[in-house]
Structures are given as C-alpha cells and as structure tokens.
Design a protein around this motif. Structure first.
Motif, PDB file in Angstrom:
ATOM      1  N   GLU A   1      52.196   3.469 -15.735  1.00 39.77           N
ATOM      2  CA  GLU A   1      52.378   2.177 -15.068  1.00 39.77           C
ATOM      3  C   GLU A   1      51.115   1.676 -14.378  1.00 39.77           C
ATOM      4  OE1 GLU A   1      55.428   0.020 -11.888  1.00 39.77           O
ATOM      5  OE2 GLU A   1      55.513   2.201 -12.236  1.00 39.77           O
TER       6      GLU A   1
ATOM      7  N   GLN B   1      60.591   4.924 -21.989  1.00 42.52           N
ATOM      8  CA  GLN B   1      60.867   5.132 -20.560  1.00 42.52           C
ATOM      9  C   GLN B   1      60.300   6.440 -19.998  1.00 42.52           C
ATOM     10  OE1 GLN B   1      64.974   4.641 -19.622  1.00 42.52           O
ATOM     11  NE2 GLN B   1      64.668   4.614 -17.425  1.00 42.52           N
TER      12      GLN B   1
ATOM     13  N   LEU C   1      53.395 -10.873 -13.801  1.00 40.57           N
ATOM     14  CA  LEU C   1      54.572 -10.221 -14.367  1.00 40.57           C
ATOM     15  C   LEU C   1      55.796 -11.099 -14.117  1.00 40.57           C
ATOM     16  CD1 LEU C   1      55.918  -7.746 -15.681  1.00 40.57           C
ATOM     17  CD2 LEU C   1      56.122  -6.753 -13.387  1.00 40.57           C
TER      18      LEU C   1
ATOM     19  N   THR D   1      59.127 -10.719 -15.912  1.00 40.79           N
ATOM     20  CA  THR D   1      60.377  -9.960 -15.907  1.00 40.79           C
ATOM     21  C   THR D   1      60.101  -8.514 -16.317  1.00 40.79           C
ATOM     22  OG1 THR D   1      60.878 -10.565 -18.209  1.00 40.79           O
ATOM     23  CG2 THR D   1      61.799 -11.971 -16.478  1.00 40.79           C
ATOM     24  N   MET D   2      60.999  -7.653 -15.893  1.00 40.98           N
ATOM     25  CA  MET D   2      60.938  -6.244 -16.266  1.00 40.98           C
ATOM     26  C   MET D   2      62.360  -5.773 -16.524  1.00 40.98           C
ATOM     27  SD  MET D   2      59.379  -3.059 -14.053  1.00 40.98           S
ATOM     28  CE  MET D   2      59.526  -1.369 -14.636  1.00 40.98           C
ATOM     29  N   SER D   3      62.575  -5.095 -17.639  1.00 38.33           N
ATOM     30  CA  SER D   3      63.921  -4.677 -17.989  1.00 38.33           C
ATOM     31  C   SER D   3      63.881  -3.285 -18.609  1.00 38.33           C
ATOM     32  CB  SER D   3      64.564  -5.664 -18.967  1.00 38.33           C
ATOM     33  OG  SER D   3      63.813  -5.734 -20.171  1.00 38.33           O
ATOM     34  N   THR D   4      65.004  -2.585 -18.558  1.00 37.88           N
ATOM     35  CA  THR D   4      65.147  -1.261 -19.156  1.00 37.88           C
ATOM     36  C   THR D   4      66.371  -1.266 -20.058  1.00 37.88           C
ATOM     37  OG1 THR D   4      64.196  -0.239 -17.177  1.00 37.88           O
ATOM     38  CG2 THR D   4      65.395   1.202 -18.694  1.00 37.88           C
TER      39      THR D   4
ATOM     40  N   VAL E   1      61.233   0.519 -21.608  1.00 36.51           N
ATOM     41  CA  VAL E   1      60.960  -0.420 -20.525  1.00 36.51           C
ATOM     42  C   VAL E   1      60.278  -1.650 -21.135  1.00 36.51           C
ATOM     43  CG1 VAL E   1      59.714  -0.814 -18.367  1.00 36.51           C
ATOM     44  CG2 VAL E   1      60.720   1.426 -18.843  1.00 36.51           C
TER      45      VAL E   1
ATOM     46  N   SER F   1      56.596  -3.151 -24.734  1.00 28.56           N
ATOM     47  CA  SER F   1      57.740  -2.246 -24.723  1.00 28.56           C
ATOM     48  C   SER F   1      57.212  -0.822 -24.716  1.00 28.56           C
ATOM     49  CB  SER F   1      58.614  -2.487 -25.963  1.00 28.56           C
ATOM     50  OG  SER F   1      59.701  -1.580 -25.986  1.00 28.56           O
TER      51      SER F   1
ATOM     52  N   LEU G   1      58.354  -5.253 -20.521  1.00 27.07           N
ATOM     53  CA  LEU G   1      57.555  -6.004 -19.553  1.00 27.07           C
ATOM     54  C   LEU G   1      57.175  -7.348 -20.158  1.00 27.07           C
ATOM     55  CD1 LEU G   1      55.160  -3.089 -18.525  1.00 27.07           C
ATOM     56  CD2 LEU G   1      57.154  -3.879 -17.241  1.00 27.07           C
ATOM     57  N   HIS G   2      57.446  -8.415 -19.427  1.00 29.36           N
ATOM     58  CA  HIS G   2      57.103  -9.765 -19.888  1.00 29.36           C
ATOM     59  C   HIS G   2      56.076 -10.361 -18.929  1.00 29.36           C
ATOM     60  CE1 HIS G   2      58.381 -14.243 -20.341  1.00 29.36           C
ATOM     61  NE2 HIS G   2      57.250 -13.984 -20.952  1.00 29.36           N
ATOM     62  N   TYR G   3      54.883 -10.639 -19.457  1.00 31.03           N
ATOM     63  CA  TYR G   3      53.792 -11.195 -18.663  1.00 31.03           C
ATOM     64  C   TYR G   3      53.472 -12.613 -19.136  1.00 31.03           C
ATOM     65  CZ  TYR G   3      52.692  -6.374 -17.209  1.00 31.03           C
ATOM     66  OH  TYR G   3      52.745  -5.103 -16.701  1.00 31.03           O
TER      67      TYR G   3
END
Length: 220
Positions: A159, A152, A175, A177-180, A185, A149, A187-189
C-alpha cells in the motif's frame, strides 16, 4: 352512443396546433441529441440519457399540453407518473444539464414560447463552443481514470509503496473509491492527463514494484 364516441375525439386543443407544438418539440429534442453527441458523447462515461431525448421531448410536451387543457386530467396523469421509479443513475453532472435543456425546450414548445427556445439553444451552443475552444487553446488538461486491482493478501505490504509511486508518476492524483471483493482490493484514482505520458514504462515499473503481487491496471 355515436355522440359519446365522437366526443372522445374532441379536444380544446386544435389538431393543427398540437401537431405544430409536438413537431417543434421533436425538432428541439433532435437538436439537444446532436448537441449531446458533439459536446459530450465522446467521453463515454455517462449513462446514455440522450437515447431518451427523441421520445422524451415530445412526451413531456404532450403532458403539459394535457395539463393546460384539462387540469383534472393533468393532475391524474402526474399522479400516475409518480408511481414510476427510474433506476438509471446519472453518472455525470453534465447529463443533468442536457436533461434540463430537453425539459425546458419541451415546456417551451407546449406553452408556445418558441423564441425563448431558439435563444436558449443559441446561447447554450455558444457557451459549450466557447468552453471547448478555451480549453483547447489554454491547453487545459482533462481528468483521467486509473483503476488498479491488487490481490488482498499482498495489499498491506504494497500500500505505502504503491501510493508513493503513483504520486510520483501522476500529477493531480486523488483516490476516489476503494473497494474489496473476491479477495481483491480495487482502487479508483483520478489524475491530470499528460499528452506525453509513457504508459508502457509506467506499467513496467508498476509490475516491478509489485513483485510477486498480482496487479491489474485499467486506464481510461
């Protein structure tokens, strides 16, 4: 009047036969529950569908017993069930396999196919045991989850450096998913697990790379 009341307790299916079939369904459901706990419960990523096994198995068996003895009643029952909407998501495809095992054993108990139920459980147990032993002996690594996390405003400048750092540290990185949300931001890896990986060093270097940016790390 008395005859009408007595007729309510009469069924084409014998009482002893119903007890035996529902009892066998309960035994099969308990076996499926134990298999779920042994082969899958330690992963802690599913929706916990095993909690319904002990109730769901006998209930499914009862539905099919009713359908066999009374087609109109069975159709009406299935029509009523069609209005039910289940909102619990299936988080892992493996859970679908256990649900199919529960449903198959419940239908088998309702139709009196007891030997196929036993064969099914034996073969599934052997298959899951072989899969676990093969994975352990071959040293096949599992997949881990890394969630980051980042605030932003700092993310655009961070990045590329962050992606390069993660690819150099973690094998098989992807990667997911990516969400805001809330000015952060997420990031799920997924990555290939390494038994000797130094997470303390990884976190320290990540914080040094981030500098003033606020980075939160979650590993599972």
């Amino acid at each position: 009047m008395l005859e009408q009341v007595v007729s309510l307790f009469q069924s084409p299916l014998g009482t002893w036969e119903a007890v035996v079939r529902i009892g066998l369904s309960l035994v099969a459901s308990a076996a499926a529950y134990l298999m779920y706990q042994v082969f899958y419960g330690s992963r802690h990523i599913g929706a916990g569908v095993h909690r319904v096994f002990l109730v769901g198995g006998p209930a499914i068996t009862m539905i099919f017993l009713v359908i066999q003895t009374s087609i109109p009643l069975g159709i009406g029952l299935l029509g009523a069930l069609s209005f039910v909407r289940f909102r619990t998501p299936i988080k892992d495809p493996a859970e679908i396999g256990f649900l199919l095992l529960l449903i198959a054993s419940s239908i088998g108990a309702a139709t009196g196919n007891l030997i196929p139920i036993a064969i099914l459980f034996i073969l599934v147990t052997l298959a899951l045991t072989t899969e676990r032993l093969a994975g352990s002996r071959a040293g096949l690594p599992g997949r881990g989850h890394l969630m980051l996390s980042v605030d932003q405003p700092s993310f655009p400048a961070l990045e590329e450096k962050l992606a390069s750092f993660l690819e150099g540290q973690l094998k098989g990185l992807s990667l997911e998913t990516m969400s805001t949300m809330d000015d952060r931001v997420g990031l799920h890896y997924q990555y290939r697990r390494q038994s000797d990986f130094d997470w303390a060093s990884f976190t320290r270097e990540l914080n040094e790379l981030a500098g003033p940016a606020k980075v939160e790390v979650f590993v599972s």
